[in-house]
Design an enzyme around this catalytic site. Structure first.
Site, PDB file in Angstrom:
ATOM      1  N   SER A   1      37.793  32.946  41.038  1.00 18.21           N
ATOM      2  CA  SER A   1      39.524  32.408  40.544  1.00 18.21           C
ATOM      3  C   SER A   1      39.676  33.564  41.831  1.00 18.21           C
ATOM      4  CB  SER A   1      40.122  33.956  39.978  1.00 18.21           C
ATOM      5  OG  SER A   1      39.236  32.315  38.243  1.00 18.21           O
ATOM      6  N   LEU A   2      40.085  32.303  42.860  1.00 21.77           N
ATOM      7  CA  LEU A   2      40.683  32.615  43.839  1.00 21.77           C
ATOM      8  C   LEU A   2      42.524  32.963  43.917  1.00 21.77           C
ATOM      9  CD1 LEU A   2      40.154  33.689  47.298  1.00 21.77           C
ATOM     10  CD2 LEU A   2      40.891  31.510  48.441  1.00 21.77           C
ATOM     11  N   ASN A   3      43.020  32.468  43.610  1.00 23.84           N
ATOM     12  CA  ASN A   3      44.604  32.967  43.539  1.00 23.84           C
ATOM     13  C   ASN A   3      45.109  32.994  44.626  1.00 23.84           C
ATOM     14  OD1 ASN A   3      43.742  31.773  40.629  1.00 23.84           O
ATOM     15  ND2 ASN A   3      43.133  33.514  39.360  1.00 23.84           N
TER      16      ASN A   3
ATOM     17  N   CYS B   1      44.610  41.406  35.656  1.00 19.62           N
ATOM     18  CA  CYS B   1      45.500  40.897  36.854  1.00 19.62           C
ATOM     19  C   CYS B   1      46.776  40.038  36.089  1.00 19.62           C
ATOM     20  CB  CYS B   1      44.617  38.649  37.051  1.00 19.62           C
ATOM     21  SG  CYS B   1      42.674  39.157  36.773  1.00 19.62           S
TER      22      CYS B   1
ATOM     23  N   CYS C   1      40.195  42.626  28.602  1.00 16.39           N
ATOM     24  CA  CYS C   1      39.965  42.506  29.415  1.00 16.39           C
ATOM     25  C   CYS C   1      40.053  43.590  30.146  1.00 16.39           C
ATOM     26  CB  CYS C   1      40.135  40.742  30.318  1.00 16.39           C
ATOM     27  SG  CYS C   1      39.083  41.157  32.089  1.00 16.39           S
TER      28      CYS C   1
ATOM     29  N   ASN D   1      50.277  28.667  33.589  1.00 14.70           N
ATOM     30  CA  ASN D   1      51.183  28.656  32.666  1.00 14.70           C
ATOM     31  C   ASN D   1      51.278  29.760  32.339  1.00 14.70           C
ATOM     32  OD1 ASN D   1      49.913  26.251  31.316  1.00 14.70           O
ATOM     33  ND2 ASN D   1      47.935  27.434  31.756  1.00 14.70           N
TER      34      ASN D   1
ATOM     35  N   GLY E   1      38.656  37.098  28.488  1.00 15.98           N
ATOM     36  CA  GLY E   1      37.357  38.331  29.425  1.00 15.98           C
ATOM     37  C   GLY E   1      36.486  37.933  31.040  1.00 15.98           C
ATOM     38  N   GLU E   2      36.346  38.771  31.441  1.00 14.19           N
ATOM     39  CA  GLU E   2      35.445  39.002  32.409  1.00 14.19           C
ATOM     40  C   GLU E   2      33.919  38.698  32.218  1.00 14.19           C
ATOM     41  OE1 GLU E   2      36.064  37.628  36.138  1.00 14.19           O
ATOM     42  OE2 GLU E   2      33.827  38.172  35.732  1.00 14.19           O
TER      43      GLU E   2
ATOM     44  N   CYS F   1      44.820  27.988  30.003  1.00 13.86           N
ATOM     45  CA  CYS F   1      43.723  28.723  30.836  1.00 13.86           C
ATOM     46  C   CYS F   1      45.031  30.305  31.007  1.00 13.86           C
ATOM     47  CB  CYS F   1      44.088  28.532  32.324  1.00 13.86           C
ATOM     48  SG  CYS F   1      42.458  28.088  32.721  1.00 13.86           S
TER      49      CYS F   1
ATOM     50  N   CYS G   1      35.609  25.894  25.936  1.00 12.04           N
ATOM     51  CA  CYS G   1      35.854  27.302  26.709  1.00 12.04           C
ATOM     52  C   CYS G   1      35.932  28.362  25.962  1.00 12.04           C
ATOM     53  CB  CYS G   1      37.780  27.045  26.982  1.00 12.04           C
ATOM     54  SG  CYS G   1      38.245  28.855  28.598  1.00 12.04           S
TER      55      CYS G   1
ATOM     56  N   SER H   1      32.905  31.315  35.169  1.00 11.51           N
ATOM     57  CA  SER H   1      34.197  31.692  35.917  1.00 11.51           C
ATOM     58  C   SER H   1      34.308  32.939  36.380  1.00 11.51           C
ATOM     59  CB  SER H   1      35.637  30.865  35.498  1.00 11.51           C
ATOM     60  OG  SER H   1      36.494  31.312  36.181  1.00 11.51           O
TER      61      SER H   1
HETATM   62  N1  SAH Z   1      37.492  36.382  34.199  1.00 10.94           N
HETATM   63  C1  SAH Z   1      37.536  35.116  34.504  1.00 10.94           C
HETATM   64  C2  SAH Z   1      36.852  33.829  33.661  1.00 10.94           C
HETATM   65  C3  SAH Z   1      38.514  33.959  32.478  1.00 10.94           C
HETATM   66  S1  SAH Z   1      39.963  33.676  33.415  1.00 10.94           S
HETATM   67  C4  SAH Z   1      38.104  34.780  35.521  1.00 10.94           C
HETATM   68  O1  SAH Z   1      38.635  35.099  36.213  1.00 10.94           O
HETATM   69  O2  SAH Z   1      38.005  34.088  36.488  1.00 10.94           O
HETATM   70  C5  SAH Z   1      40.037  31.734  33.790  1.00 10.94           C
HETATM   71  C6  SAH Z   1      40.746  31.061  34.917  1.00 10.94           C
HETATM   72  O3  SAH Z   1      42.396  31.408  34.125  1.00 10.94           O
HETATM   73  C7  SAH Z   1      40.587  32.213  35.879  1.00 10.94           C
HETATM   74  O4  SAH Z   1      41.050  31.017  37.503  1.00 10.94           O
HETATM   75  C8  SAH Z   1      42.669  32.307  35.692  1.00 10.94           C
HETATM   76  O5  SAH Z   1      42.607  32.641  37.390  1.00 10.94           O
HETATM   77  C9  SAH Z   1      43.064  31.551  34.890  1.00 10.94           C
HETATM   78  N2  SAH Z   1      44.416  31.790  34.531  1.00 10.94           N
HETATM   79  C10 SAH Z   1      44.403  33.302  34.238  1.00 10.94           C
HETATM   80  N3  SAH Z   1      45.566  33.534  32.930  1.00 10.94           N
HETATM   81  C11 SAH Z   1      45.918  31.328  33.500  1.00 10.94           C
HETATM   82  C12 SAH Z   1      47.752  31.581  33.435  1.00 10.94           C
HETATM   83  N4  SAH Z   1      48.004  31.921  32.385  1.00 10.94           N
HETATM   84  N5  SAH Z   1      47.639  30.111  33.669  1.00 10.94           N
HETATM   85  C13 SAH Z   1      46.592  29.718  34.593  1.00 10.94           C
HETATM   86  N6  SAH Z   1      45.799  29.472  34.893  1.00 10.94           N
HETATM   87  C14 SAH Z   1      45.016  31.404  34.724  1.00 10.94           C
HETATM   88 FE1  SF4 Z   2      40.283  38.934  32.757  1.00  9.66          FE
HETATM   89 FE2  SF4 Z   2      39.845  36.833  33.854  1.00  9.66          FE
HETATM   90 FE3  SF4 Z   2      42.357  37.419  33.151  1.00  9.66          FE
HETATM   91 FE4  SF4 Z   2      41.903  38.362  35.610  1.00  9.66          FE
HETATM   92  S1  SF4 Z   2      42.299  36.160  34.705  1.00  9.66           S
HETATM   93  S2  SF4 Z   2      42.650  39.274  33.252  1.00  9.66           S
HETATM   94  S3  SF4 Z   2      39.369  38.792  35.259  1.00  9.66           S
HETATM   95  S4  SF4 Z   2      40.462  36.572  31.971  1.00  9.66           S
END
Ligand code: SAH
Ligand code: SF4
Length: 344
Positions: free
Chosen positions: A218-220, A118, A114, A294, A163-164, A336, A107, A195
């Site tokens: 990343s929908l969530n 989020c 970033c 997490n 990062g994004e 993650c 990864c 991602s």
């Molecule tokens: N910025 C990009 C890629 C990095 S984040 C994105 O947001 O897709 C990678 C993944 O980790 C995303 O799907 C995000 O929703 C998830 N993620 C972020 N914080 C998390 C956490 N605390 N627990 C589990 N997954 C998390």
């Molecule tokens: Fe950035 Fe992805 Fe984390 Fe959102 S989930 S803050 S886009 S790294």
């Protein structure tokens, strides 16, 4: 301060060719150097045995091979490892190595911090520091592969670290091209996933590419109200627009977009959410990856595992492919969304 142009890793073949010409050397030398970096991942210029000593010395005088330095490896009880790298300007980034039975996943990060903020993500809480260069992205992979003695053919790569990726578009795509070049790193495009939180501008640029990378969104959440809270970018690019856009991407036969869904207790994990998600995704070619949350603070809680299984079952019954991410590396904050340089 050193300029990142002075590092050879991260350069494409044509850039090395241009460089080599300045030295008055034959063009094919560039291909040799390219292979030493990306195929053989050599540590230093002296290992480039088909290049004359005098030319190696000249190169050494002008360039460094790599720019990032391995600072620390944090080992989890479950076998995963978090790699901390120091960048040439003193910033730090992290990559995660996740061993699996036959495959391993690496990864990688695309930015320091970033800007997306989020609410459930440690990197988001850190804020944005800077974009990574293509070299800094590819080098993470080179270092992990070497350190773990991995076969490149047995590696999955996910741009899911800090990062994004689509907000560092050019460098990310350049790194993607280097990673997947059959004459270089040679990692199959089927094994590399980018991602994104859903940057429409970036997805439009993706559509214009000759080779479209595998994508994860990343929908969530299943409602704007909740997604606006969790992922502020939703106010700019609504998830429905993102999904509709992705549907127009020319995917290969059988290829699907991964929908990532972090399971947050009482936030997005009810059976109503499962129903809405099923309705929402019905028209699209997707597969769903449920990610156990997490925790990074006490704002959100992780869904209990039995609820995650129920959620999965519901969607499976409606014909979706639904996996639950094996959340490795929690004890080293390497899972993650936990990358935020706590280890410095
Ligand atoms: N910025 C990009 C890629 C990095 S984040 C994105 O947001 O897709 C990678 C993944 O980790 C995303 O799907 C995000 O929703 C998830 N993620 C972020 N914080 C998390 C956490 N605390 N627990 C589990 N997954 C998390
Ligand atoms: Fe950035 Fe992805 Fe984390 Fe959102 S989930 S803050 S886009 S790294």
């Amino acid at each position: 301060m050193v300029d990142c142009m002075e590092f050879l890793a991260g350069k494409e073949l044509f850039e090395l060719e241009e460089l080599i010409e300045i030295f008055g050397e034959k063009r094919y030398r560039a291909k040799q150097i390219y292979e030493w970096i990306y195929v053989h991942n050599v540590d230093d210029f002296s290992s480039m045995s088909n290049i004359s000593k005098s030319f190696r010395e000249k190169l050494k005088g002008e360039f460094s091979l790599y720019s990032i330095k391995l600072e620390n490896i944090n080992k989890s009880r479950d076998g995963s490892k978090k790699f901390l790298f120091k960048l040439w300007d003193g910033n730090f980034i992290e990559s995660v190595y996740i061993p699996e039975r036959e495959w391993s996943t690496i990864c990688i990060s695309s930015q320091v911090g970033c800007a997306m903020g989020c609410k459930f993500c440690a990197t988001g809480k850190m804020g944005f520091v800077r974009n990574l260069s293509a070299g800094e992205i590819v080098e993470q992979l080179i270092h992990v592969i070497k350190s773990e003695n991995l076969k490149k053919k047995r590696v999955n790569v996910v741009y899911m670290g800090m990062g994004e990726p689509l907000l560092n578009f050019d460098n990310v795509i350049k790194s993607y091209n280097l990673i997947t070049d059959p004459d270089g790193m040679s990692i199959s495009r089927r094994r590399v996933t980018i991602s994104t939180c859903g940057i429409l501008d970036g997805l439009e640029k993706i559509r214009a590419l000759e080779k479209i990378p595998k994508l994860a969104i990343s929908l969530n959440a299943t409602k704007d109200e909740i997604r606006n809270e969790l992922m502020p970018i939703n106010k700019k690019y609504s998830f429905k627009d993102v999904l509709n856009f992705c549907d127009k991407l020319p995917l290969k036969k059988g290829e699907r977009i991964t929908i990532e869904y972090v399971m947050l207790k009482d936030k997005n994990d009810s059976m109503e959410d499962a129903k809405r998600l099923s309705k929402l995704l019905k028209p699209f070619r997707t597969k769903i990856n449920l990610i156990p949350y997490n925790p990074i603070d006490d704002v959100y809680d992780s869904s209990p595992m039995d609820r995650i299984f129920k959620f999965q079952e519901f969607l499976k019954k409606r014909g979706f492919t639904v996996t639950i991410r094996d959340s490795k590396g929690k004890d080293i904050s390497g899972a993650c969304g936990m990358l935020a340089l706590k280890s410095i």
